[in-house]
Design a protein around this motif. Structure first.
Motif, PDB file in Angstrom:
ATOM      1  N   PRO A  80      -0.971   0.549  -9.197  1.00  0.00           N
ATOM      2  CA  PRO A  80      -2.600   1.336  -8.204  1.00  0.00           C
ATOM      3  C   PRO A  80      -3.450   2.587  -8.917  1.00  0.00           C
ATOM      4  O   PRO A  80      -4.824   1.822  -9.084  1.00  0.00           O
ATOM      5  CB  PRO A  80      -1.281   2.511  -7.488  1.00  0.00           C
ATOM      6  CG  PRO A  80       0.210   3.025  -7.471  1.00  0.00           C
ATOM      7  CD  PRO A  80       0.015   1.051  -8.457  1.00  0.00           C
ATOM      8  N   ASN A  99       0.897  -1.033  -0.285  1.00  0.00           N
ATOM      9  CA  ASN A  99       0.414   0.247  -0.019  1.00  0.00           C
ATOM     10  C   ASN A  99       0.890   1.680  -0.141  1.00  0.00           C
ATOM     11  O   ASN A  99       1.695   1.280   0.657  1.00  0.00           O
ATOM     12  CB  ASN A  99      -0.480   0.010   1.566  1.00  0.00           C
ATOM     13  CG  ASN A  99      -1.975  -0.870   1.163  1.00  0.00           C
ATOM     14  OD1 ASN A  99      -2.481  -1.019   0.084  1.00  0.00           O
ATOM     15  ND2 ASN A  99      -1.464  -1.479   2.075  1.00  0.00           N
ATOM     16  N   ARG A 138      -0.492   6.557  -3.317  1.00  0.00           N
ATOM     17  CA  ARG A 138      -1.751   6.031  -4.422  1.00  0.00           C
ATOM     18  C   ARG A 138      -2.301   4.966  -4.888  1.00  0.00           C
ATOM     19  O   ARG A 138      -2.943   5.043  -5.661  1.00  0.00           O
ATOM     20  CB  ARG A 138      -1.089   6.422  -6.003  1.00  0.00           C
ATOM     21  CG  ARG A 138      -0.051   7.496  -5.752  1.00  0.00           C
ATOM     22  CD  ARG A 138       1.024   7.838  -7.195  1.00  0.00           C
ATOM     23  NE  ARG A 138       1.705   9.130  -7.632  1.00  0.00           N
ATOM     24  CZ  ARG A 138       2.418   9.651  -7.763  1.00  0.00           C
ATOM     25  NH1 ARG A 138       3.503   8.449  -9.085  1.00  0.00           N
ATOM     26  NH2 ARG A 138       2.875  10.123  -8.241  1.00  0.00           N
ATOM     27  N   GLY A 139      -2.528   4.548  -3.704  1.00  0.00           N
ATOM     28  CA  GLY A 139      -3.097   2.929  -3.557  1.00  0.00           C
ATOM     29  C   GLY A 139      -2.498   1.509  -3.760  1.00  0.00           C
ATOM     30  O   GLY A 139      -1.108   1.876  -3.009  1.00  0.00           O
ATOM     31  N   THR A 140      -3.057   1.047  -4.076  1.00  0.00           N
ATOM     32  CA  THR A 140      -2.551  -0.715  -3.635  1.00  0.00           C
ATOM     33  C   THR A 140      -1.378  -1.652  -4.843  1.00  0.00           C
ATOM     34  O   THR A 140      -2.003  -1.499  -5.805  1.00  0.00           O
ATOM     35  CB  THR A 140      -3.839  -1.590  -2.746  1.00  0.00           C
ATOM     36  OG1 THR A 140      -3.917  -1.383  -2.162  1.00  0.00           O
ATOM     37  CG2 THR A 140      -3.373  -2.705  -2.814  1.00  0.00           C
TER      38      THR A 140
END
Length: 73
Positions: free
Chosen positions: A60, A32, A35-37
């Motif tokens: 992500p 994580n 900007r996200g996963t």
């Protein structure tokens, strides 16, 4: 930052793979970030003097990158 996350995922997958059976293996990891996963899944195996692997990475933004390889002696 993205390179760091990707490097961390690959190093983690390879570290676990070193302790696994050489004939067949599967590894996956997620990270994580701001900007996200991101995720990575790798599979591979060896038979009859030939080894292969497949790696799929998803960023992500949902972009997917797949790489395959085979080596024979």
């Amino acid at each position: 930052m993205t390179r760091f996350l990707l490097s961390t995922l690959v190093i983690g997958a390879l570290s676990v793979a070193a302790a696994a059976d050489a004939n067949a293996w599967t590894r996956s990891a997620t990270a994580n970030g701001p900007r996200g996963t991101s995720s990575v899944t790798a599979t591979g195996g060896c038979a009859n003097g030939s080894c292969s692997r497949n790696v799929t990475r998803t960023g992500p933004a949902g972009n997917t990158y797949t790489r395959s390889g085979t080596i024979s002696r």
